[in-house]
Design an enzyme around this catalytic site. Structure first.
Site: not given
Ligand code: F6P
Length: 401
Positions: A109, A134, A167
């Site tokens: 990314g 993302d 809910r």
């Molecule tokens: O950037 C991809 C992502 O999935 C984000 O959406 C998320 O905040 C992050 O990675 C989570 O990262 P990790 O798998 O390192 O906890």
């Protein structure tokens, strides 16, 4: 170009094995031997200490299930620039030399892409195959579609339990500071309210939308049943623009704080208002839900699927895009075009752009939000009328989420 390395980095997602397989298959067909660089940039830095690395020969590549999310090449979140070793770039070059690797196809990314740009500026030949669930790059990125499909599925499935218990459910999803997957997944599942970082959330507006729609559903139902679904992106911002996240979360190895706590915050804000609203008692009575001290207000509950939105199986679109992006990466390397990001393959055209530009963060277009607002979805802000302009297109159209 006789040998190349395939490296995947950052958060894993759907379609990545498609990238690995596509790059390997294209390389093999051109007489280039593809190798796995294990464990992302950490593995690249430590390549020099590897005794052997795995070649993705046609038989080995055949064993990769492109449909499975995750990556056979493994990941880490390491920013090479931040490694304290002053000889880090030389160490990486020596590691590549040891195995005769002439160039790299790197899938990642914005963070991983910035490392790729850094390596390119240090003289390492590399091409970027865009990847991130993302969806916040300038190009489409593999993993986005798989995640949108999963979010949509979870929202749909949550409705069965939500309606049974009358809910309000809040689903918090990954996405960092961009709301693309919350937005698209929520739209696909007919979520009532979608809260994204691009739109700071006014909880009075969310509350009023929820109160009206939730009770109307119940009161119009012949069995007095209703639900209200909210999808919230983890990077949610409060009305004053401040971030909402769990203070206790520790940073990841790229140095970003891990986002958490958005759904919990939404539940608290709505529950607070439900308790303070004098009209709720009457509505609960009309809905035949009211029991003094036991069931005075409806429950607002949060669900956080976390990594479930990016694991398991990939969407068919991501496998297609991934294979093409991986294959295109090899074609660009062979052509001597490096420091670039694959945009896509369009017939016999391999489309690419400068990586520095490709990794600039892209946010949800607020005009796109307005069209759904106009159709009744709440985004936690006053409804702004959708103002269309009309344009006749000529020729080929390419559009991604
Ligand atoms: O950037 C991809 C992502 O999935 C984000 O959406 C998320 O905040 C992050 O990675 C989570 O990262 P990790 O798998 O390192 O906890």
């Amino acid at each position: 170009m006789k040998k190349i390395g395939i490296l995947t980095s950052g958060g894993d997602c759907g379609g990545l094995n498609g990238v690995v397989k596509g790059a390997a298959q294209m390389a093999n067909s051109l007489g280039i031997t593809p190798y796995v660089i294990p464990n992302g940039y950490a593995g690249l830095y430590n390549l020099i200490d590897c005794d052997t690395i795995t070649a993705l020969t046609p038989d080995r590549a055949d064993k990769i299930d492109a449909n499975l999310a995750g990556s056979e090449a493994g990941h880490s979140r390491v920013k090479v620039k931040k490694i304290e070793d002053p000889n880090k770039y030389e160490r990486i070059k020596q590691g590549m030399k040891k195995f005769g690797i002439d160039g790299l196809v790197i899938s990642g990314g914005d963070d991983s892409g910035s490392v790729m740009v850094d390596l390119f500026e240090q003289g390492i030949k590399c091409v970027h195959a865009p990847k991130t669930m993302d969806l916040d790059l300038q190009t489409y990125s593999v993993g986005g579609d798989s995640t949108v499909n999963k979010i949509s599925l979870y929202v749909e499935e949550l409705k069965t339990t939500a309606i049974t218990h009358n809910r309000i459910m809040v689903l918090e999803v990954f996405g960092r500071y961009a709301g693309h997957t919350a937005f698209r997944g929520g739209v696909a599942a007919d979520a009532d309210c979608i809260l994204i970082p691009e739109v700071p959330s006014d909880f009075d507006i969310v509350y009023n939308h929820m109160k009206e729609r939730f009770f109307a559903r119940i009161l119009k139902s012949d069995v007095l049943a209703g639900q209200y679904m909210i999808v919230v992106a983890e990077g949610l911002k409060n009305a004053d623009g401040s971030e909402i996240y769990d203070e206790s979360s520790t940073p990841d190895s790229f140095g970003h704080k891990k986002l958490a706590g958005a759904a919990k915050f939404v539940c608290q804000e709505l529950t607070k208002r439900l308790k303070a609203d004098p009209e709720i008692k009457d509505l609960m009575k009309k809905a035949k839900m009211y029991v003094e001290k036991m069931n005075e207000i409806p429950e607002v509950r949060s669900v956080v699927p976390g990594h479930l939105v990016r694991c398991g199986h990939s969407s068919a679109y991501d496998v297609n895009f991934g294979k093409e992006a991986g294959a295109a990466g090899v074609l660009l390397l062979k052509q001597g075009i490096t420091g670039v990001t694959v945009v896509g393959v369009d017939g016999n055209k391999v489309r690419y752009m400068e990586s520095k530009k490709a990794i600039e963060q892209r946010h949800v277009d607020l005009n796109q939000v307005a069209i759904y607002e106009q159709m009744g979805t709440c985004f936690g802000r006053p409804v702004s009328a959708y103002k269309p302009s009309f344009e006749k297109e000529e020729g080929k159209i390419f559009r991604h989420l």
